[in-house]
Design a protein around this motif. Structure first.
Motif, PDB file in Angstrom:
ATOM      1  N   HIS A  20      35.479  32.459  47.258  1.00 24.92           N
ATOM      2  CA  HIS A  20      35.459  33.789  46.653  1.00 24.92           C
ATOM      3  C   HIS A  20      35.910  34.852  47.655  1.00 24.92           C
ATOM      4  CE1 HIS A  20      33.919  37.434  44.761  1.00 24.92           C
ATOM      5  NE2 HIS A  20      33.219  37.652  45.863  1.00 24.92           N
ATOM      6  N   CYS A  21      35.411  34.745  48.885  1.00 28.15           N
ATOM      7  CA  CYS A  21      35.731  35.756  49.905  1.00 28.15           C
ATOM      8  C   CYS A  21      37.187  35.683  50.372  1.00 28.15           C
ATOM      9  CB  CYS A  21      34.801  35.599  51.103  1.00 28.15           C
ATOM     10  SG  CYS A  21      33.104  36.055  50.750  1.00 28.15           S
ATOM     11  N   ILE A  22      37.785  34.523  50.299  1.00 28.88           N
ATOM     12  CA  ILE A  22      39.177  34.369  50.741  1.00 28.88           C
ATOM     13  C   ILE A  22      40.162  34.657  49.617  1.00 28.88           C
ATOM     14  CG2 ILE A  22      40.884  32.689  51.532  1.00 28.88           C
ATOM     15  CD1 ILE A  22      38.615  31.388  53.166  1.00 28.88           C
ATOM     16  N   ILE A  23      39.900  34.118  48.432  1.00 35.06           N
ATOM     17  CA  ILE A  23      40.839  34.244  47.319  1.00 35.06           C
ATOM     18  C   ILE A  23      40.792  35.626  46.674  1.00 35.06           C
ATOM     19  CG2 ILE A  23      41.427  33.328  45.020  1.00 35.06           C
ATOM     20  CD1 ILE A  23      42.120  31.395  47.225  1.00 35.06           C
ATOM     21  N   PRO A  25      40.356  38.795  47.731  1.00 37.50           N
ATOM     22  CA  PRO A  25      41.235  39.848  48.262  1.00 37.50           C
ATOM     23  C   PRO A  25      42.715  39.614  47.942  1.00 37.50           C
ATOM     24  CG  PRO A  25      39.626  39.234  49.899  1.00 37.50           C
ATOM     25  CD  PRO A  25      39.500  38.251  48.771  1.00 37.50           C
ATOM     26  N   LEU A  26      43.113  38.358  47.860  1.00 39.27           N
ATOM     27  CA  LEU A  26      44.503  38.066  47.495  1.00 39.27           C
ATOM     28  C   LEU A  26      44.775  38.444  46.038  1.00 39.27           C
ATOM     29  CD1 LEU A  26      44.926  34.614  49.254  1.00 39.27           C
ATOM     30  CD2 LEU A  26      45.739  36.840  50.047  1.00 39.27           C
ATOM     31  N   ILE A  30      47.608  41.566  43.463  1.00 41.95           N
ATOM     32  CA  ILE A  30      48.299  41.448  42.183  1.00 41.95           C
ATOM     33  C   ILE A  30      47.677  42.457  41.217  1.00 41.95           C
ATOM     34  CG2 ILE A  30      48.892  39.891  40.276  1.00 41.95           C
ATOM     35  CD1 ILE A  30      48.292  37.570  42.242  1.00 41.95           C
ATOM     36  N   PRO A  31      48.483  43.264  40.558  1.00 45.59           N
ATOM     37  CA  PRO A  31      47.920  44.291  39.665  1.00 45.59           C
ATOM     38  C   PRO A  31      47.361  43.703  38.364  1.00 45.59           C
ATOM     39  CG  PRO A  31      50.311  44.355  39.594  1.00 45.59           C
ATOM     40  CD  PRO A  31      49.943  43.350  40.630  1.00 45.59           C
ATOM     41  N   LEU A  32      46.164  43.128  38.445  1.00 46.39           N
ATOM     42  CA  LEU A  32      45.518  42.538  37.276  1.00 46.39           C
ATOM     43  C   LEU A  32      44.440  43.447  36.686  1.00 46.39           C
ATOM     44  CD1 LEU A  32      45.007  38.873  38.554  1.00 46.39           C
ATOM     45  CD2 LEU A  32      46.758  39.701  36.982  1.00 46.39           C
ATOM     46  N   HIS A  36      36.660  44.657  43.233  1.00 45.36           N
ATOM     47  CA  HIS A  36      35.615  43.911  43.932  1.00 45.36           C
ATOM     48  C   HIS A  36      34.241  44.334  43.422  1.00 45.36           C
ATOM     49  CE1 HIS A  36      32.799  43.223  47.336  1.00 45.36           C
ATOM     50  NE2 HIS A  36      33.349  42.040  47.242  1.00 45.36           N
ATOM     51  N   ASN A  37      33.386  43.361  43.191  1.00 43.76           N
ATOM     52  CA  ASN A  37      32.020  43.622  42.770  1.00 43.76           C
ATOM     53  C   ASN A  37      31.083  43.050  43.835  1.00 43.76           C
ATOM     54  OD1 ASN A  37      29.561  43.880  41.534  1.00 43.76           O
ATOM     55  ND2 ASN A  37      30.196  42.972  39.609  1.00 43.76           N
ATOM     56  N   PRO A  38      30.442  43.923  44.639  1.00 44.77           N
ATOM     57  CA  PRO A  38      29.583  43.424  45.719  1.00 44.77           C
ATOM     58  C   PRO A  38      28.338  42.701  45.214  1.00 44.77           C
ATOM     59  CG  PRO A  38      29.431  45.804  45.555  1.00 44.77           C
ATOM     60  CD  PRO A  38      30.526  45.371  44.625  1.00 44.77           C
ATOM     61  N   TYR A  39      28.019  42.842  43.935  1.00 43.58           N
ATOM     62  CA  TYR A  39      26.847  42.156  43.399  1.00 43.58           C
ATOM     63  C   TYR A  39      27.071  40.651  43.291  1.00 43.58           C
ATOM     64  CZ  TYR A  39      25.141  46.811  42.643  1.00 43.58           C
ATOM     65  OH  TYR A  39      24.729  48.094  42.852  1.00 43.58           O
ATOM     66  N   ILE A  40      28.325  40.219  43.224  1.00 42.41           N
ATOM     67  CA  ILE A  40      28.624  38.785  43.272  1.00 42.41           C
ATOM     68  C   ILE A  40      28.257  38.253  44.655  1.00 42.41           C
ATOM     69  CG2 ILE A  40      30.470  37.055  43.202  1.00 42.41           C
ATOM     70  CD1 ILE A  40      31.835  38.840  41.094  1.00 42.41           C
ATOM     71  N   ASP A  41      28.617  39.012  45.698  1.00 43.30           N
ATOM     72  CA  ASP A  41      28.231  38.627  47.062  1.00 43.30           C
ATOM     73  C   ASP A  41      26.713  38.596  47.201  1.00 43.30           C
ATOM     74  OD1 ASP A  41      30.935  38.629  47.649  1.00 43.30           O
ATOM     75  OD2 ASP A  41      30.900  40.656  48.492  1.00 43.30           O
ATOM     76  N   LEU A  42      26.037  39.542  46.572  1.00 44.43           N
ATOM     77  CA  LEU A  42      24.580  39.593  46.610  1.00 44.43           C
ATOM     78  C   LEU A  42      23.970  38.370  45.918  1.00 44.43           C
ATOM     79  CD1 LEU A  42      22.215  41.350  47.554  1.00 44.43           C
ATOM     80  CD2 LEU A  42      22.294  42.496  45.338  1.00 44.43           C
ATOM     81  N   ALA A  43      24.601  37.909  44.836  1.00 45.89           N
ATOM     82  CA  ALA A  43      24.129  36.702  44.145  1.00 45.89           C
ATOM     83  C   ALA A  43      24.258  35.478  45.047  1.00 45.89           C
ATOM     84  CB  ALA A  43      24.908  36.494  42.848  1.00 45.89           C
ATOM     85  N   PHE A  44      25.416  35.337  45.730  1.00 49.31           N
ATOM     86  CA  PHE A  44      25.589  34.229  46.669  1.00 49.31           C
ATOM     87  C   PHE A  44      24.559  34.313  47.803  1.00 49.31           C
ATOM     88  CE2 PHE A  44      30.106  33.863  45.122  1.00 49.31           C
ATOM     89  CZ  PHE A  44      29.993  32.560  44.671  1.00 49.31           C
ATOM     90  N   LEU A  45      24.302  35.517  48.294  1.00 51.98           N
ATOM     91  CA  LEU A  45      23.311  35.713  49.350  1.00 51.98           C
ATOM     92  C   LEU A  45      21.924  35.287  48.875  1.00 51.98           C
ATOM     93  CD1 LEU A  45      22.294  36.810  52.078  1.00 51.98           C
ATOM     94  CD2 LEU A  45      22.156  39.057  50.995  1.00 51.98           C
TER      95      LEU A  45
END
Length: 112
Positions: A20-23, A25-26, A30-32, A36-45
């Motif tokens: 998640h952390c590598i892909i 930002p890539l 691309i304009p999709l 970024h949602n930091p709560y996803i990082d919080l869930a992994f934490l």
């Protein structure tokens, strides 16, 4: 829950976090229309901290416990900095690698 199973869950969560952390930002290049949602990082934490808490209760190796908790702390600092200041620190990568390494070492020390 067996510690061996927790190691598998921990390795899986840490690898998914790393992907998640590598892909992600890539994908932002691309304009999709995604952001970024930091709560996803919080869930992994949260998943990582629960697994580390349960695994470290059962192991006696000080250095392995230290590796687990310093890795969770690095991820926590990175996620907190992102939530408060919207600054992305590379500490999350170091923490994820530390968790993966710790779980692999702990998994290999199980009696099969």
């Amino acid at each position: 829950m067996k510690s061996k199973f927790l190691d598998v869950v921990g390795i899986s969560a840490a690898v998914l976090c790393m992907i998640h952390c590598i892909i992600f930002p890539l994908l932002l290049i691309i304009p999709l229309g995604i952001s970024h949602n930091p709560y996803i990082d919080l869930a992994f934490l949260s998943i990582g901290a629960i697994v580390v808490f349960r695994v470290t209760r059962k192991i006696s190796n000080f250095w392995l416990k230290f590796l687990f908790w310093i890795s969770v702390t690095l991820i926590f600092i990175s996620v907190l900095t992102d939530l408060l200041f919207e600054v992305h620190l590379p500490l999350i990568y170091i923490g994820a690698v530390g968790l993966i390494t710790g779980h692999i070492i702990n998994f290999k020390h199980h009696k099969h």
